[in-house]
Scaffold this active site. Sequence first.
Site, PDB file in Angstrom:
ATOM      1  N   CYS A 251     -28.052 -32.222  -2.175  1.00  0.00           N
ATOM      2  CA  CYS A 251     -26.927 -31.283  -2.074  1.00  0.00           C
ATOM      3  C   CYS A 251     -25.675 -32.088  -1.755  1.00  0.00           C
ATOM      4  O   CYS A 251     -25.643 -33.300  -2.014  1.00  0.00           O
ATOM      5  CB  CYS A 251     -27.213 -30.179  -1.058  1.00  0.00           C
ATOM      6  SG  CYS A 251     -27.456 -30.753   0.637  1.00  0.00           S
TER       7      CYS A 251
ATOM      8  N   ASN B 175     -26.219 -32.989   2.663  1.00  0.00           N
ATOM      9  CA  ASN B 175     -27.586 -33.292   3.149  1.00  0.00           C
ATOM     10  C   ASN B 175     -27.776 -32.837   4.598  1.00  0.00           C
ATOM     11  O   ASN B 175     -28.465 -33.494   5.387  1.00  0.00           O
ATOM     12  CB  ASN B 175     -27.921 -34.785   2.987  1.00  0.00           C
ATOM     13  CG  ASN B 175     -29.398 -35.128   3.209  1.00  0.00           C
ATOM     14  OD1 ASN B 175     -29.721 -36.223   3.664  1.00  0.00           O
ATOM     15  ND2 ASN B 175     -30.292 -34.234   2.906  1.00  0.00           N
TER      16      ASN B 175
ATOM     17  N   CYS C 175     -27.517 -28.948   5.058  1.00  0.00           N
ATOM     18  CA  CYS C 175     -27.859 -27.514   4.981  1.00  0.00           C
ATOM     19  C   CYS C 175     -28.978 -27.236   3.976  1.00  0.00           C
ATOM     20  O   CYS C 175     -30.096 -26.885   4.367  1.00  0.00           O
ATOM     21  CB  CYS C 175     -26.631 -26.688   4.606  1.00  0.00           C
ATOM     22  SG  CYS C 175     -25.313 -26.729   5.826  1.00  0.00           S
ATOM     23  N   ARG C 176     -28.684 -27.377   2.688  1.00  0.00           N
ATOM     24  CA  ARG C 176     -29.641 -26.946   1.661  1.00  0.00           C
ATOM     25  C   ARG C 176     -30.768 -27.946   1.404  1.00  0.00           C
ATOM     26  O   ARG C 176     -31.949 -27.577   1.432  1.00  0.00           O
ATOM     27  CB  ARG C 176     -28.909 -26.654   0.335  1.00  0.00           C
ATOM     28  CG  ARG C 176     -27.986 -25.453   0.408  1.00  0.00           C
ATOM     29  CD  ARG C 176     -27.007 -25.399  -0.758  1.00  0.00           C
ATOM     30  NE  ARG C 176     -26.031 -26.484  -0.669  1.00  0.00           N
ATOM     31  CZ  ARG C 176     -25.075 -26.730  -1.556  1.00  0.00           C
ATOM     32  NH1 ARG C 176     -25.002 -25.963  -2.654  1.00  0.00           N
ATOM     33  NH2 ARG C 176     -24.227 -27.705  -1.378  1.00  0.00           N
ATOM     34  N   SER C 177     -30.417 -29.206   1.106  1.00  0.00           N
ATOM     35  CA  SER C 177     -31.488 -30.151   0.720  1.00  0.00           C
ATOM     36  C   SER C 177     -32.463 -30.485   1.857  1.00  0.00           C
ATOM     37  O   SER C 177     -33.648 -30.697   1.569  1.00  0.00           O
ATOM     38  CB  SER C 177     -30.913 -31.413   0.070  1.00  0.00           C
ATOM     39  OG  SER C 177     -30.049 -32.123   0.926  1.00  0.00           O
TER      40      SER C 177
ATOM     41  N   ASP D 157     -23.583 -22.774  -1.470  1.00  0.00           N
ATOM     42  CA  ASP D 157     -23.336 -23.634  -0.311  1.00  0.00           C
ATOM     43  C   ASP D 157     -23.130 -22.745   0.913  1.00  0.00           C
ATOM     44  O   ASP D 157     -22.169 -21.973   0.962  1.00  0.00           O
ATOM     45  CB  ASP D 157     -22.083 -24.474  -0.603  1.00  0.00           C
ATOM     46  CG  ASP D 157     -21.736 -25.421   0.528  1.00  0.00           C
ATOM     47  OD1 ASP D 157     -22.299 -25.267   1.627  1.00  0.00           O
ATOM     48  OD2 ASP D 157     -20.890 -26.293   0.307  1.00  0.00           O
TER      49      ASP D 157
HETATM   50  P1  4NP Z   1     -25.008 -28.867   2.126  1.00  0.00           P
HETATM   51  O1  4NP Z   1     -23.816 -28.070   2.844  1.00  0.00           O
HETATM   52  O2  4NP Z   1     -24.386 -29.546   0.921  1.00  0.00           O
HETATM   53  O3  4NP Z   1     -25.964 -27.786   1.756  1.00  0.00           O
HETATM   54  O4  4NP Z   1     -25.540 -29.840   3.157  1.00  0.00           O
HETATM   55  C1  4NP Z   1     -22.604 -28.669   3.172  1.00  0.00           C
HETATM   56  C2  4NP Z   1     -22.503 -29.400   4.332  1.00  0.00           C
HETATM   57  C3  4NP Z   1     -21.284 -29.960   4.687  1.00  0.00           C
HETATM   58  C4  4NP Z   1     -20.185 -29.789   3.866  1.00  0.00           C
HETATM   59  C5  4NP Z   1     -20.302 -29.072   2.699  1.00  0.00           C
HETATM   60  C6  4NP Z   1     -21.507 -28.514   2.348  1.00  0.00           C
HETATM   61  N1  4NP Z   1     -18.934 -30.364   4.247  1.00  0.00           N
HETATM   62  O5  4NP Z   1     -17.948 -30.137   3.519  1.00  0.00           O
HETATM   63  O6  4NP Z   1     -18.847 -31.050   5.266  1.00  0.00           O
END
Ligand code: 4NP
Length: 149
Positions: free
Chosen positions: A10, A13, A15-17, A124
């Site tokens: 993602c 790294n 939240c989702r992955s 997201d």
């Molecule tokens: P992820 O979520 O891609 O599912 O881990 C996010 C975590 C952090 C950010 C964006 C999406 N960020 O912009 O910091």
Amino acid sequence: MIHKRILMVCLGNICRSPLAEGILKAKVDTDFIYVDSAGTSAFHRGELPDHRSIEIGKKHNIDITEQRSRQFLAADFEIFDTIYVMDNSNKNNVLALAKNTEDRNKVKLILNEINSGQDLDVPDPYYNDGFENVYKMLNEACTHIANNI
Ligand code: 4NP
């Protein structure tokens, strides 16, 4: 003996992955299937998963607190057989590091496992929440992945 290596990707790294990694690990024999995750960004390098992902995992008996965020590297194409990306933006960022057709063919949108050809994103949840919805989508997709390994 590891038969297959799968990477979940993602943006952050956190939240989702990490959830995708934890969910798939719970559905496969990890003596044979190696599962890891990474982010296309280094924004959260070395950090634990987001507390909301940890909570959703815990609710479903999945512990992701051993995980730490790392960035996706071009070298991951040498290690992994399949690279599941969470959304179309992750897909573009990963494909930008591919060297050849073999690399490109490893990259798949995870929701195409259950909605073939629809190119849907796992939303997201970082700013908008919706972690339970993300969990449900990933659980369904990972069930399909595990059943078809
Ligand atoms: P992820 O979520 O891609 O599912 O881990 C996010 C975590 C952090 C950010 C964006 C999406 N960020 O912009 O910091």
